[in-house]
Design a protein around this motif. Structure first.
Motif, PDB file in Angstrom:
ATOM      1  N   GLU A   1      66.173  59.457 -85.821  1.00 18.64           N
ATOM      2  CA  GLU A   1      65.445  58.264 -86.268  1.00 18.64           C
ATOM      3  C   GLU A   1      63.944  58.408 -86.048  1.00 18.64           C
ATOM      4  O   GLU A   1      63.144  58.030 -86.901  1.00 18.64           O
ATOM      5  CB  GLU A   1      65.973  57.012 -85.564  1.00 18.64           C
ATOM      6  CG  GLU A   1      67.289  56.502 -86.102  1.00 18.64           C
ATOM      7  CD  GLU A   1      68.510  57.253 -85.564  1.00 18.64           C
ATOM      8  OE1 GLU A   1      68.374  58.045 -84.604  1.00 18.64           O
ATOM      9  OE2 GLU A   1      69.595  57.076 -86.138  1.00 18.64           O
ATOM     10  N   TYR A   2      63.560  58.962 -84.914  1.00 16.70           N
ATOM     11  CA  TYR A   2      62.130  59.110 -84.618  1.00 16.70           C
ATOM     12  C   TYR A   2      61.446  60.059 -85.595  1.00 16.70           C
ATOM     13  O   TYR A   2      60.376  59.757 -86.118  1.00 16.70           O
ATOM     14  CB  TYR A   2      61.910  59.618 -83.184  1.00 16.70           C
ATOM     15  CG  TYR A   2      62.420  58.688 -82.118  1.00 16.70           C
ATOM     16  CD1 TYR A   2      62.239  57.306 -82.201  1.00 16.70           C
ATOM     17  CD2 TYR A   2      63.087  59.184 -81.013  1.00 16.70           C
ATOM     18  CE1 TYR A   2      62.698  56.454 -81.216  1.00 16.70           C
ATOM     19  CE2 TYR A   2      63.555  58.332 -80.016  1.00 16.70           C
ATOM     20  CZ  TYR A   2      63.363  56.967 -80.128  1.00 16.70           C
ATOM     21  OH  TYR A   2      63.820  56.133 -79.153  1.00 16.70           O
ATOM     22  N   VAL A   3      62.054  61.205 -85.826  1.00 13.51           N
ATOM     23  CA  VAL A   3      61.436  62.193 -86.712  1.00 13.51           C
ATOM     24  C   VAL A   3      61.419  61.680 -88.159  1.00 13.51           C
ATOM     25  O   VAL A   3      60.400  61.790 -88.844  1.00 13.51           O
ATOM     26  CB  VAL A   3      62.143  63.558 -86.617  1.00 13.51           C
ATOM     27  CG1 VAL A   3      61.607  64.531 -87.666  1.00 13.51           C
ATOM     28  CG2 VAL A   3      61.968  64.142 -85.223  1.00 13.51           C
ATOM     29  N   CYS A   4      62.516  61.106 -88.616  1.00 12.56           N
ATOM     30  CA  CYS A   4      62.561  60.579 -89.990  1.00 12.56           C
ATOM     31  C   CYS A   4      61.533  59.483 -90.190  1.00 12.56           C
ATOM     32  O   CYS A   4      60.809  59.464 -91.197  1.00 12.56           O
ATOM     33  CB  CYS A   4      63.955  60.054 -90.320  1.00 12.56           C
ATOM     34  SG  CYS A   4      65.220  61.332 -90.393  1.00 12.56           S
ATOM     35  N   SER A   5      61.445  58.567 -89.245  1.00 11.20           N
ATOM     36  CA  SER A   5      60.486  57.464 -89.348  1.00 11.20           C
ATOM     37  C   SER A   5      59.055  57.983 -89.321  1.00 11.20           C
ATOM     38  O   SER A   5      58.219  57.563 -90.131  1.00 11.20           O
ATOM     39  CB  SER A   5      60.716  56.473 -88.209  1.00 11.20           C
ATOM     40  OG  SER A   5      59.783  55.426 -88.275  1.00 11.20           O
ATOM     41  N   ALA A   6      58.756  58.900 -88.405  1.00  9.21           N
ATOM     42  CA  ALA A   6      57.398  59.430 -88.293  1.00  9.21           C
ATOM     43  C   ALA A   6      56.998  60.184 -89.559  1.00  9.21           C
ATOM     44  O   ALA A   6      55.868  60.024 -90.053  1.00  9.21           O
ATOM     45  CB  ALA A   6      57.288  60.352 -87.074  1.00  9.21           C
ATOM     46  N   ALA A   7      57.899  60.992 -90.099  1.00  8.74           N
ATOM     47  CA  ALA A   7      57.582  61.757 -91.305  1.00  8.74           C
ATOM     48  C   ALA A   7      57.379  60.831 -92.493  1.00  8.74           C
ATOM     49  O   ALA A   7      56.405  60.983 -93.249  1.00  8.74           O
ATOM     50  CB  ALA A   7      58.686  62.770 -91.601  1.00  8.74           C
ATOM     51  N   THR A   8      58.254  59.873 -92.664  1.00  6.69           N
ATOM     52  CA  THR A   8      58.157  58.951 -93.796  1.00  6.69           C
ATOM     53  C   THR A   8      56.885  58.117 -93.718  1.00  6.69           C
ATOM     54  O   THR A   8      56.131  58.025 -94.690  1.00  6.69           O
ATOM     55  CB  THR A   8      59.395  58.030 -93.847  1.00  6.69           C
ATOM     56  OG1 THR A   8      60.562  58.843 -93.949  1.00  6.69           O
ATOM     57  CG2 THR A   8      59.326  57.080 -95.020  1.00  6.69           C
ATOM     58  N   THR A   9      56.638  57.536 -92.563  1.00  6.52           N
ATOM     59  CA  THR A   9      55.437  56.720 -92.380  1.00  6.52           C
ATOM     60  C   THR A   9      54.183  57.570 -92.519  1.00  6.52           C
ATOM     61  O   THR A   9      53.218  57.174 -93.179  1.00  6.52           O
ATOM     62  CB  THR A   9      55.464  56.018 -91.012  1.00  6.52           C
ATOM     63  OG1 THR A   9      56.633  55.194 -90.954  1.00  6.52           O
ATOM     64  CG2 THR A   9      54.226  55.171 -90.790  1.00  6.52           C
ATOM     65  N   GLY A  10      54.185  58.743 -91.915  1.00  9.28           N
ATOM     66  CA  GLY A  10      53.021  59.618 -91.965  1.00  9.28           C
ATOM     67  C   GLY A  10      52.686  60.080 -93.371  1.00  9.28           C
ATOM     68  O   GLY A  10      51.521  60.050 -93.787  1.00  9.28           O
ATOM     69  N   LEU A  11      53.690  60.492 -94.128  1.00  5.58           N
ATOM     70  CA  LEU A  11      53.435  60.958 -95.493  1.00  5.58           C
ATOM     71  C   LEU A  11      53.006  59.808 -96.401  1.00  5.58           C
ATOM     72  O   LEU A  11      52.133  59.981 -97.258  1.00  5.58           O
ATOM     73  CB  LEU A  11      54.665  61.673 -96.055  1.00  5.58           C
ATOM     74  CG  LEU A  11      54.987  63.008 -95.372  1.00  5.58           C
ATOM     75  CD1 LEU A  11      56.353  63.527 -95.797  1.00  5.58           C
ATOM     76  CD2 LEU A  11      53.895  64.038 -95.640  1.00  5.58           C
ATOM     77  N   THR A  12      53.591  58.641 -96.195  1.00  3.52           N
ATOM     78  CA  THR A  12      53.164  57.459 -96.955  1.00  3.52           C
ATOM     79  C   THR A  12      51.716  57.137 -96.646  1.00  3.52           C
ATOM     80  O   THR A  12      50.920  56.860 -97.552  1.00  3.52           O
ATOM     81  CB  THR A  12      54.063  56.249 -96.625  1.00  3.52           C
ATOM     82  OG1 THR A  12      55.410  56.578 -96.958  1.00  3.52           O
ATOM     83  CG2 THR A  12      53.631  55.014 -97.388  1.00  3.52           C
ATOM     84  N   GLU A  13      51.355  57.184 -95.383  1.00  4.81           N
ATOM     85  CA  GLU A  13      49.975  56.897 -94.975  1.00  4.81           C
ATOM     86  C   GLU A  13      48.997  57.891 -95.598  1.00  4.81           C
ATOM     87  O   GLU A  13      47.918  57.506 -96.046  1.00  4.81           O
ATOM     88  CB  GLU A  13      49.854  56.934 -93.453  1.00  4.81           C
ATOM     89  CG  GLU A  13      48.470  56.612 -92.962  1.00  4.81           C
ATOM     90  CD  GLU A  13      48.366  56.676 -91.453  1.00  4.81           C
ATOM     91  OE1 GLU A  13      47.372  57.273 -90.970  1.00  4.81           O
ATOM     92  OE2 GLU A  13      49.254  56.151 -90.773  1.00  4.81           O
ATOM     93  N   VAL A  14      49.366  59.154 -95.642  1.00  3.66           N
ATOM     94  CA  VAL A  14      48.502  60.165 -96.254  1.00  3.66           C
ATOM     95  C   VAL A  14      48.241  59.810 -97.717  1.00  3.66           C
ATOM     96  O   VAL A  14      47.100  59.805 -98.178  1.00  3.66           O
ATOM     97  CB  VAL A  14      49.116  61.579 -96.151  1.00  3.66           C
ATOM     98  CG1 VAL A  14      48.346  62.576 -97.012  1.00  3.66           C
ATOM     99  CG2 VAL A  14      49.138  62.041 -94.706  1.00  3.66           C
TER     100      VAL A  14
END
Length: 164
Positions: free
Chosen positions: A90-103
């Motif tokens: 959950e942590y890695v999926c959430s961080a990747a999704t949020t991070g790529l969206t933010e980029v």
């Protein structure tokens, strides 16, 4: 199947400077995703993309951010996270999704989301674009990013390149 209802995109990658950033975890799956993305970009007529390899899915957003800042027109992010017995998934999926969206939102550079978040290795293999796979999520991510550029160009939000 999760690919049901997917749009058929006619994409033109001419003159689009693309970077592909891919994790190293789950080698067989990510190599399939990368091959699919490269095939789709080539089929769309995009110039040869820059490929950047990072340790894993968690590292995709920082690499995508730097590539977007370096002047690429689009970034395709490829990674795999398979559920395990801890909350790590959950942590890695959430961080990747949020991070790529933010980029994408912060830079205005389209980011193709080719991150598989699967319960099992078999599910990941079935989406990797390998022989026998039901889906090719690497190709879909590359086509989606080119489709986004085409839509933005049609709306006048991005310049259309002048043919050489």
């Amino acid at each position: 199947m999760s690919g049901h209802g997917a749009p058929a995109l006619a994409v033109d990658g001419s003159g689009v400077r693309v970077a592909v950033v891919a994790g190293l975890w789950h080698t067989e799956v990510v190599e399939g995703l990368l091959a699919g993305a490269l095939r789709a970009l080539d089929a769309a007529g995009a110039p040869e993309p820059t490929v950047v390899r990072v340790p894993g899915t968690f590292e995709l957003p920082v690499a995508a951010a730097r590539l977007a800042a370096a002047g690429y027109d689009a970034v395709v992010a490829l990674g795999v996270v398979v559920r395990g017995g801890t909350p790590h998934f959950e942590y890695v999926c959430s961080a990747a999704t949020t991070g790529l969206t933010e980029v994408a939102v912060r830079t205005g550079v389209p980011v193709g989301f080719g991150v598989l978040t699967c319960d099992t290795d078999a599910q990941a293999l079935d989406r990797a674009g390998l022989p026998g796979s039901k889906e090719d999520k690497g190709a879909e991510a590359a086509e989606a990013v080119l489709g986004t550029i085409a839509a933005l160009r049609a709306a006048g939000a991005l310049p259309t390149p002048v043919p050489a």
